[in-house]
Design an enzyme around this catalytic site. Structure first.
Site, PDB file in Angstrom:
ATOM      1  N   LYS A  14      -8.964 -37.935  -9.340  1.00 15.10           N
ATOM      2  CA  LYS A  14      -9.735 -39.173  -9.160  1.00 15.10           C
ATOM      3  C   LYS A  14      -9.138 -40.386  -9.867  1.00 15.10           C
ATOM      4  CE  LYS A  14     -13.430 -38.018  -6.656  1.00 15.10           C
ATOM      5  NZ  LYS A  14     -13.872 -38.748  -5.447  1.00 15.10           N
ATOM      6  N   SER A  23      -8.193 -29.576  -6.614  1.00 13.67           N
ATOM      7  CA  SER A  23      -8.486 -30.988  -6.842  1.00 13.67           C
ATOM      8  C   SER A  23      -9.021 -31.304  -8.226  1.00 13.67           C
ATOM      9  CB  SER A  23      -9.475 -31.493  -5.789  1.00 13.67           C
ATOM     10  OG  SER A  23     -10.672 -30.723  -5.806  1.00 13.67           O
TER      11      SER A  23
END
Length: 412
Positions: A62, A312
């Site tokens: 992110k 992720s």
């Protein structure tokens, strides 16, 4: 679910946009490693690699999108500060990016957000406001706050700069695994999936791009079928990082126009994948980050190789990790709970435990009850929690106890 690229949809972010973001991120983000996964490779019959964004700064991908978005604000916009909403990973990315760029940040998080993620976000210097039951509700609160204060809303996925920043993961994949045949990517709002797809579709068009969602929070299948974002009525999944109730207005055309397929995975598969990453890859991965591995474990023959599974994120609450590990062990039949009827007499319980021991199981817990309307007179219920070596061993234990004359209730 198969979702072939929709040629009529024009993606808002191009490969050139992603590579421009990569230049901006030089020296800010890490080039995360690609780790070989021998056990998954053997299972799939083709090389499998793990792209370790769980080892990125803040513990997830992110920071790539958050920094790209905030760095491109005007001086006047930076002076007003930024507002964001997230279950945790975007929150940390925004908080760190804002600190690096000298911008004030306020982050709205769901009331039940994992405490380590809340603490980490505050640790990076952001003000945290807990509100709502989901990421979508937190996003709504953040949007209202931004409108009232004049701050800039840094959306977790639905902005071209966010998509471009997240897509830089694909630039690294092409350098690390240039002959990649399939890329598996967790899909929440679609920023990471859409950004990766922009690069691969142009620079390696033969690569299959597959999104993976938790079945209990899968907004993309219905949306792709309808040709527009369709909100879910409710969500229930341990994978909070991809629990997004509606694809974004920007990410929808990005994903719909470029990906090849979208698959969903259940909770047992997610917990099993997390345990696999811990045991076999020696990597701590959160449930959302383990979704691509879950897809490989459920469909090992489905994806052409070499396969890259993008991990992720790795920001998982230790308490959740304990629960997920246990679920994963249950799903793989390595942790087993049985109810066994034994005679209500001295020594019967000891005889049962001895028999379990001869069958090779390790007893972790015993509960003893005489109160049950279904019990015959003179019998008691014993609930056993056992560690086993897998499905075949489980079946051997149950068969052995039944052969000894016990009434055994076991999971199917």
């Amino acid at each position: 679910m198969v979702a072939p690229p929709d040629a009529s949809v024009t993606p808002p972010v191009t490969s050139a946009d992603v590579y421009a973001a990569r230049e901006l991120l030089a020296g800010v983000v890490r080039t995360t490693p690609v780790a070989g996964a021998r056990a998954l490779s053997d299972l799939a019959g083709t090389p499998v690699h793990l792209k370790c964004e769980n080892l990125q700064r803040t513990g997830s991908f992110k920071i790539r999108g958050a920094y790209t978005r905030i760095a491109r604000l005007t001086p006047e916009e930076r002076a007003r500060g930024v507002v964001a909403a997230s279950a945790g990973n975007h929150a940390q990315g925004v908080a760190l990016a804002a600190r690096l760029l000298g911008v004030r940040a306020t982050v709205f998080m769901p009331e039940r957000a994992a405490l380590p993620k809340v603490d980490a976000t505050r640790g990076y210097g952001a003000e945290v406001v807990l509100t709502g039951r989901s990421v979508d509700e937190a996003v709504g609160a953040a949007a209202e706050a931004a409108e009232l204060s004049g701050s800039v809303l840094v959306h977790p996925f639905d902005h071209p700069d966010i998509i471009a920043g997240q897509g830089t993961v694909a630039c690294e994949i092409l350098e690390q695994v240039p002959d990649v045949g399939t890329v598996l990517v967790s899909a929440g709002g679609g920023g990471l999936l859409g950004g990766i797809a922009a690069v691969l579709r142009e620079h390696r068009p033969g690569t299959r791009i597959v999104g993976v969602q938790a079945a209990g929070a899968a907004a993309w299948p219905a949306s792709l079928a309808a040709g527009r974002p369709v909100p879910l009525g409710g969500m229930r999944t341990m994978a909070d990082g991809i629990a997004v109730g509606r694809p974004g207005d920007v990410t929808f055309p990005q994903v719909a126009g470029l990906i090849d397929e979208l698959v969903t995975v259940g909770e047992d598969a997610l917990s099993g994948a997390l345990v696999h990453c811990l045991e076999r890859a020696k990597l701590v991965v959160e449930p959302a980050g383990a979704a691509p591995v879950a897809a490989l474990l459920e469909h090992p023959d489905r994806f052409a190789g070499p396969v890259v599974a993008v991990l992720s994120g790795g920001n998982v609450d230790p308490l959740v990790l304990l629960q997920v590990i246990r679920n994963g062990l249950v799903a793989s039949s390595r942790y087993l709970t049985l109810r066994v009827q034994v005679p209500d007499r001295p020594g019967a319980l000891a005889e049962l435990l001895a028999r379990v021991g001869t069958l090779g199981a390790n007893v972790t817990d015993v509960a003893h009850s005489r109160i049950s309307g279904a019990l015959p007179v003179g019998e008691v219920d014993v609930e056993l929690s056992l560690e086993t070596r897998g499905p075949e061993h489980r079946d051997t234990i149950v068969a052995g106890l039944r052969a000894a004359g016990h009434v055994v209730t076991a999971p199917a």
